[in-house]
Structures are given as structure tokens and as C-alpha cells.
Write a protein that holds these residues in place. Structure first.
Motif, short mmCIF file in Angstrom:
data_model
loop_
_atom_site.label_atom_id
_atom_site.label_comp_id
_atom_site.label_asym_id
_atom_site.label_seq_id
_atom_site.Cartn_x
_atom_site.Cartn_y
_atom_site.Cartn_z
N GLU A 253 62.27 90.27 46.36
CA GLU A 253 62.69 89.05 45.66
C GLU A 253 61.53 88.07 45.58
OE1 GLU A 253 64.86 86.04 43.80
OE2 GLU A 253 65.21 88.19 43.94
N GLU A 254 60.78 87.96 46.66
CA GLU A 254 59.64 87.04 46.69
C GLU A 254 58.50 87.54 45.80
OE1 GLU A 254 58.59 86.57 50.76
OE2 GLU A 254 60.45 85.53 51.31
N LEU A 255 58.36 88.87 45.71
CA LEU A 255 57.28 89.47 44.91
C LEU A 255 57.68 89.69 43.46
CD1 LEU A 255 55.99 92.16 47.45
CD2 LEU A 255 54.95 89.94 46.91
N ASP A 256 58.94 89.35 43.11
CA ASP A 256 59.48 89.56 41.77
C ASP A 256 59.41 91.04 41.37
OD1 ASP A 256 60.73 88.78 39.44
OD2 ASP A 256 58.86 88.40 38.37
N ILE A 259 64.09 95.71 43.57
CA ILE A 259 64.28 96.58 44.74
C ILE A 259 65.04 97.84 44.36
CG2 ILE A 259 66.33 95.24 45.41
CD1 ILE A 259 64.05 97.30 47.74
N TRP A 260 65.99 97.73 43.45
CA TRP A 260 66.83 98.87 43.09
C TRP A 260 66.03 99.92 42.32
CZ3 TRP A 260 71.27 98.70 45.63
CH2 TRP A 260 71.71 97.46 46.07
N GLU A 261 65.17 99.46 41.42
CA GLU A 261 64.32 100.40 40.70
C GLU A 261 63.32 101.04 41.65
OE1 GLU A 261 61.69 100.71 36.59
OE2 GLU A 261 62.22 98.74 37.39
N THR A 262 62.85 100.26 42.60
CA THR A 262 61.92 100.78 43.61
C THR A 262 62.57 101.90 44.42
OG1 THR A 262 60.85 98.62 43.79
CG2 THR A 262 60.50 100.16 45.60
N LYS A 445 73.43 87.41 32.56
CA LYS A 445 74.47 86.80 33.40
C LYS A 445 74.37 87.26 34.85
CE LYS A 445 78.30 86.52 30.03
NZ LYS A 445 79.72 86.95 29.86
N VAL A 446 73.72 88.39 35.07
CA VAL A 446 73.77 89.07 36.35
C VAL A 446 72.49 88.84 37.14
CG1 VAL A 446 74.07 91.27 37.54
CG2 VAL A 446 75.25 90.85 35.36
N ALA A 447 72.64 88.35 38.36
CA ALA A 447 71.54 88.25 39.31
C ALA A 447 71.75 89.29 40.40
CB ALA A 447 71.49 86.84 39.91
N LYS A 448 70.72 90.07 40.67
CA LYS A 448 70.84 91.14 41.67
C LYS A 448 70.31 90.70 43.02
CE LYS A 448 68.53 94.18 39.19
NZ LYS A 448 67.97 95.47 38.76
N LEU A 449 70.79 91.35 44.06
CA LEU A 449 70.32 91.06 45.42
C LEU A 449 68.82 91.31 45.51
CD1 LEU A 449 71.31 90.39 48.38
CD2 LEU A 449 71.26 92.86 48.75
#
Length: 449
Positions: A253-256, A259-262, A445-449
Motif C-alpha cells: 500500500e505504501e509502495l503503491d 498486493i493481489w497481483e503480486t 468505486k472499489v478500494a482494495k486492502l
């Protein structure tokens, strides 16, 4: 030699004879089975062995549970009510609060809870109570198997200890083993019939009898301590890896970075990688509990489980991290927390069940309840949730509720939710499990964890 009383006459039998008698009863299914504790593990276990043709008696202190079972009513998601009713009708299964009936059982399975206290120390009071009760009523030639998750040494101290004080000789006139439960609530693929079960006895004779009883799924090990540690290790492995991916989620999140694609990219490797996904925290009756049993035991030896303790800090901290993300999302829309209407979709610790034990979503709800103006919980599998010491009702899914919400938080992605409908009726979604993208719904509309 073992002294026994048959029809008022004292006779001597050998250990071999005692073992053979019980083994024969197991083979022809004439052995009477007792299951102590009729919760998430005990009731499915009782039904499993009754379905195999054994005569099973479930023991519990709760009259409501006992009455429900005897009426053929299931209160556990994984126990089919029709199946339960048939077992009751065939008189293969019954339940009772009368512990004196333990004396007529040939095999006793201990399936009582082993939670942790608020201090993260093991609470073995249920195991200790079961051990004392068994020692009071059990007769020679009985096989006692502890299934509750615990640290190495528990079986010896809390089960064998009271039996020895009563004059029994473990491995000769009483048989004791440890075989940890492997029940995964809501799992439609793996169950008691096809999941390997670790078995370790106090003696070779104990192991042989326990394996004969458990059957083809038995995976024998050298002694109870190996069996006890294996169970704790299974879930500690998951605990540590979940902490790693949760920590990476915060970093991404901090590195933009997504995470899910990673994670999906790493998962493309066909070897040497096991997929874990982040979330609001870690819930359930095992993973957030079992590691602390190992930590406690190791501290007795003057050591520390540094990795486990650090994993605990990371996993427990995900609730606060999620709370702060929610605060940021509302602020980005110019909405103050104290003026906000937040809807929580799903509160159970995993999808498609009503199990709230150690659910991180519940802990998040407790934090939000103190800050937001309106908090609505939509959880199709329960009627109410205990929030900050008070019962709070949940509501059924209604798109109108979502339309009036400032933020919808996907806590537990139950498959019964229509995600396209959720998306179309909301203005802002915080998706803690990436369910929207997995369903092909990509939206600002969607923000991911």
C-alpha cells in the motif's frame, strides 16, 4: 497381570487379552463410543463414528445441546440435520449430561475446547475437567483419545495423570492416545472420512488400538508428544505465513503496488511456493489460538518463539490497519467518521459459515461502533453478534441499505452475496479480500486492502 471382576468373581487377565478384547470389539463394531464435548468438533465426530456403525453416546454439560441432538436438531453447520435425525432414529447416536455413563464406554474421545485466555496463555480447564471426570468413571480396558488441540505433555499430565492416581496402568489396563482433530468448518472437499489423522499412543499397544479404531485415515507417529506438536505446528505454519503476507500488504500500500497481483504472479510458480492471502486479521478456533500453546510451552523451557510472537503482533495489528484505511477512505470523500454510515458485509471468520470465533471482522466492528454514526451489519449466517459485551442484531441483505451507506466494507465474502448487485448499489467499497476483482468487477468505486 490385570485384576478384573466378572459376574462377582475376581479373575486375572493379561494385557494381551485386554488389548485383544477391545480390538475385537472395534473390528466387529460392538465397541461403545463416547464423545465428550459436542461442539464444532465433537458433534461431527460423534456423527462420523455413528455413521460407521458404532453405537455412540455424546456427553456434554449443556442440556440445550443434548436435547437438540436427541431431537435430531443440528446446531453445527457441518452436520446435516437429516443425517443426524437418521442416526438418532436408528439408535446409533444419543446424547446425555449423565457422566456416570462413561463407565460403559469402550472408547472415549475428548473433544473439548482449548481456548486462550486474554493474556494469550492456554486455558486447559476443559481438558483438566474431562480428565478428572474420566478417571472417576472409566473402567479397565477402555481406550481414551484426546483430540483437543494442545501443547506437548498435555495428554500425559491431564489425561494419564488422573488415571494413574486411580490405580490404572497406562498401556496395560487402560489405553491412552492423542489424535488431534482435523475439522475445517465449511470445507466441502475434506472431512473426517478422507482426511489423514495423526495418531500417537502412550505405548505401542495404545497406538495400535487407536489406529484400529480410527481406521484407514490413521497416520501413526512415535508417541503422543509428536502428535501433540504436529497439530500446533500445522497451524503455526499458517499463522506465520499469514503474518508475512499481511505485512507485505501494508508495505505494498505504501509502495503503491497491487498486493493481489503480486501474490498471483508469485503463485504462477508451479513449485516451492504456497499461496496465502492478506485480510483484516486471522480468525477461527485454531490458527489464532494454537501458536500461543507452543509459545507457552517453550517459555517453560526458558526459550522464546520470536517468529511466532512477531507474527502475532502483525496479524493482530491488521484490525487497526484496516480501521485506519477506512478512516482514510471516508476522509477522501470529505466524510467524518462520526457522521458516517458504514455497512459491514459478512462478519464470520471465513466464508459460508456462521462461525464467529476469533473473527477479526468482529474486532473491527467493535472499533467502528464506538466511532461511526451508523453501523449496519449484514451477516446471513447468524441472527446477532456480541459487540462490546452487548448483543447486536444483524440485518438481511437489502440493496436499499447499501444505497444509503457512505462505505461498504467487505468483511467476509460469502458466496450468497451478489457482487454485481453490491457494486451497483454502492458509492464506495473497501474490499478486504479482493472478491470484486476476482469476480471480474474492476471499478474506481472499489478500494482494495
Amino acid at each position: 497381570m490385570i485384576l478384573s471382576t466378572v459376574q462377582g468373581k475376581d479373575i486375572f487377565i493379561t494385557q494381551h487379552t485386554a488389548q485383544t478384547v477391545l480390538h475385537n470389539k472395534l473390528q466387529n463394531k460392538s465397541a461403545k463410543i463416547g464423545v465428550i464435548g459436542l461442539g464444532y468438533v465433537g458433534l461431527p465426530t460423534a456423527c462420523h463414528y455413528a455413521s460407521r456403525g458404532y453405537n455412540v453416546t455424546g456427553f456434554d454439560l449443556s442440556e440445550s445441546k443434548v436435547n437438540a441432538i436427541n431431537e435430531g436438531v443440528s446446531y453445527i453447520d457441518d452436520v446435516n440435520q437429516q443425517q443426524l435425525s437418521k442416526l438418532i432414529e436408528k439408535e446409533l447416536l444419543r446424547a446425555t449430561t449423565n457422566m456416570s455413563l462413561l463407565r460403559v464406554m469402550d472408547v472415549l474421545l475428548i473433544c473439548v475446547p482449548t481456548p486462550v485466555k486474554g493474556t494469550k496463555e492456554p486455558d486447559l480447564s476443559f481438558v483438566e475437567s474431562a480428565g478428572r471426570t474420566i478417571a472417576e468413571y472409566v473402567i479397565e480396558g477402555t481406550l481414551v483419545i484426546l483430540e483437543s488441540t494442545t501443547y506437548p505433555g498435555t495428554t500425559e499430565e491431564y489425561i494419564c495423570g488422573p488415571l494413574i492416581k486411580k490405580g490404572f496402568v497406562v498401556g496395560e489396563n487402560i489405553f491412552v492416545a492423542y489424535s488431534p482433530e482435523r475439522i475445517d468448518p465449511g470445507n466441502k472437499r475434506f472431512n473426517l472420512s478422507n482426511t489423514p489423522k495423526v495418531v500417537g499412543g502412550m505405548t505401542a499397544a495404545c497406538t495400535e488400538l487407536a489406529c484400529a479404531f480410527i481406521g484407514k485415515t490413521a497416520n501413526r507417529v512415535k508417541g503422543v508428544r509428536v502428535a501433540e506438536l504436529s497439530k500446533v505446528f500445522e497451524n503455526t505454519f499458517r499463522w506465520v505465513n499469514l503474518a508475512l503476507v499481511n505485512e507485505l500488504a501494508v508495505l505494498c500500500e505504501e509502495l503503491d503496488i497491487d498486493i493481489w497481483e503480486t501474490i498471483n504472479a508469485a503463485s504462477s510458480k508451479p513449485y516451492g511456493f504456497m499461496k496465502f492471502t492478506p485480510g483484516i486479521g486471522v480468525g477461527g478456533h485454531c490458527i489464532p489460538v494454537d501458536p500461543y500453546y507452543l509459545t507457552y510451552k517453550v517459555k517453560e523451557q526458558g526459550h522464546r518463539t520470536k517468529m511466532i510472537e512477531l507474527a502475532g503482533e502483525i496479524n493482530d495489528g491488521m484490525v487497526q490497519y484496516t480501521y485506519l484505511r477506512i478512516l482514510e477512505l471516508l476522509s477522501s470523500k470529505g466524510i467524518l467518521m462520526q457522521h458516517a454510515h458504514v455497512v459491514i458485509l459478512g462478519a464470520a471468520y471465513k466464508s459460508d459459515i456462521g462461525d464467529l470465533r476469533e473473527s477479526p471482522v468482529v474486532r473491527l466492528i467493535e472499533k467502528l461502533q464506538k466511532k461511526v454514526k451508523t453501523l449496519t451489519i449484514i451477516e446471513p449466517y447468524v441472527k446477532e453478534i456480541n459487540i462490546n459485551g452487548q448483543a447486536q442484531a444483524v440485518v438481511q441483505y437489502d440493496p436499499v441499505i447499501l444505497q444509503h451507506a457512505d462505505l461498504v466494507v467487505i468483511g467476509t465474502p460469502h458466496t450468497c452475496f451478489d457482487w454485481n448487485n453490491v457494486h451497483d448499489n454502492t458509492t464506495l467499497i473497501f474490499d478486504s479480500k479482493n472478491v470484486m476483482e476476482e469476480k471480474g468487477i474492476v471499478s474506481n468505486k472499489v478500494a482494495k486492502l
